[in-house]
Write a protein that holds these residues in place. Sequence first.
Motif, PDB file in Angstrom:
ATOM      1  N   ASN A 280       0.839  -1.190   0.000  1.00  0.00           N
ATOM      2  CA  ASN A 280       0.000   0.000   0.000  1.00  0.00           C
ATOM      3  C   ASN A 280       0.877   1.244   0.000  1.00  0.00           C
ATOM      4  O   ASN A 280       1.875   1.315   0.729  1.00  0.00           O
TER       5      ASN A 280
ATOM      6  N   ALA B 222       2.065   4.636   1.057  1.00  0.00           N
ATOM      7  CA  ALA B 222       1.910   5.428   2.273  1.00  0.00           C
ATOM      8  C   ALA B 222       2.063   6.918   2.006  1.00  0.00           C
ATOM      9  O   ALA B 222       1.505   7.735   2.724  1.00  0.00           O
ATOM     10  N   ASP B 223       2.821   7.283   0.970  1.00  0.00           N
ATOM     11  CA  ASP B 223       3.040   8.691   0.679  1.00  0.00           C
ATOM     12  C   ASP B 223       3.829   8.818  -0.627  1.00  0.00           C
ATOM     13  O   ASP B 223       4.193   7.800  -1.242  1.00  0.00           O
TER      14      ASP B 223
ATOM     15  N   GLU C 276      -0.140  12.042  -7.187  1.00  0.00           N
ATOM     16  CA  GLU C 276      -1.245  11.860  -6.239  1.00  0.00           C
ATOM     17  C   GLU C 276      -2.392  11.088  -6.886  1.00  0.00           C
ATOM     18  O   GLU C 276      -2.985  10.195  -6.263  1.00  0.00           O
TER      19      GLU C 276
ATOM     20  N   ILE D 176      -1.992   7.226  -7.068  1.00  0.00           N
ATOM     21  CA  ILE D 176      -1.933   6.406  -5.853  1.00  0.00           C
ATOM     22  C   ILE D 176      -3.039   5.351  -5.807  1.00  0.00           C
ATOM     23  O   ILE D 176      -2.741   4.156  -5.633  1.00  0.00           O
TER      24      ILE D 176
ATOM     25  N   ASN E 138      -2.303   1.339  -6.150  1.00  0.00           N
ATOM     26  CA  ASN E 138      -2.693   0.452  -5.048  1.00  0.00           C
ATOM     27  C   ASN E 138      -3.534  -0.714  -5.564  1.00  0.00           C
ATOM     28  O   ASN E 138      -3.338  -1.869  -5.169  1.00  0.00           O
TER      29      ASN E 138
ATOM     30  N   ARG F 200       1.565   9.781   5.391  1.00  0.00           N
ATOM     31  CA  ARG F 200       0.207  10.298   5.552  1.00  0.00           C
ATOM     32  C   ARG F 200      -0.863   9.227   5.519  1.00  0.00           C
ATOM     33  O   ARG F 200      -1.887   9.340   6.175  1.00  0.00           O
ATOM     34  N   ARG F 201      -0.643   8.178   4.723  1.00  0.00           N
ATOM     35  CA  ARG F 201      -1.722   7.218   4.482  1.00  0.00           C
ATOM     36  C   ARG F 201      -1.607   5.951   5.324  1.00  0.00           C
ATOM     37  O   ARG F 201      -2.316   4.988   5.082  1.00  0.00           O
TER      38      ARG F 201
ATOM     39  N   ARG G 144      -2.100   4.104   8.929  1.00  0.00           N
ATOM     40  CA  ARG G 144      -2.790   4.254  10.206  1.00  0.00           C
ATOM     41  C   ARG G 144      -1.750   4.333  11.326  1.00  0.00           C
ATOM     42  O   ARG G 144      -0.667   3.750  11.216  1.00  0.00           O
TER      43      ARG G 144
END
Length: 317
Positions: free
Chosen positions: A25, A27-28, A103, A106, A110, A148-149, A151
């Motif tokens: 995934n 993440a940034d 951006e 993304i 993913n 940023r992405r 958790r």
Amino acid sequence: MSLPRQLREKSDFDQLPDDVPVSANIADIEEKKGFSNYYLFVIEVKVKGGGRYLIFRRYRQFYALHTKLEEKYGAESKNSPFTCTLPILPGKVYVGAKKEIAENRIPILNAYMKNLLCLPVWVLMDEEVRLFFYHSTFDSEQVPHRLRRLRPRTRRIKSVSPQVPIFDRMAAPRAEGTAGDATGIFPRAFVKIIKDLPQQEDTVNKIRCYYHDETMSTIRDISVEEDLSSIPSFRDLMELMRQEFDRDDIVLNYRDLDGDLIRLLSDQDIELMVSQSRSRPSEKHFFPWKLHITHKDDLGVYNTSPEIGTTQIVRET
């Protein structure tokens, strides 16, 4: 554990080594300085054994991986007895703000990685796939500015050692590997590891530039985060030099095999410069080709001897 659909048979999943990625995934994104600025995707990878780590990939690495998989396993492939329906990768984009393009990619990337990791075992064990998701020395040296992405509970990333060979990560005395078109498990005592997984080279390299004016020539080494095999476009290289020397009235040149300065005007000229430079020795972490920066109206620099002569040279650090 929720397994990819082709790995729901427990026997298939148990046969895989613990370092096989099961999810990935983004993440940034991180901005980097190359011939033109570009963005790296910061990707959190989770492996079968439960470990997590970050890898840093450019879009062109996704594109290169997909191209190789199409050649091997695509519906039209004649290079392998195994074919499958590969996930769709969005094409290259040449117009638009680079950050916005990154951006927007993304969610698409993913989805691509999710579908890729759901393919049959023989695709997951393909060397190109393993190398793409491998946590290399390059990855371990990167320091993300933010995630940023991710958790909060996954912000701490557990890294794996980059020194372990790709086909030797299972518990003794077993090993896993591929011979021909077959992938499986076998006793480690019957094999010898003769080649470790190749490490990604440091991508911070330098361009040696000579800036010529009427009284002196200045040497400047410009750092860019590009592989030494990368070939810039004429447009990107010109823009980089204008920024570095803070002048718009410049032209780019290189010395040909006879020592004469040749003005660069197009991508084809860049390719010729790179081709001719391959026969010349180069310092470590320096591109083998060198640039000579002159004023666009100064035609006196052409058809001269290869030596700079009595011109004073100043080295910039």
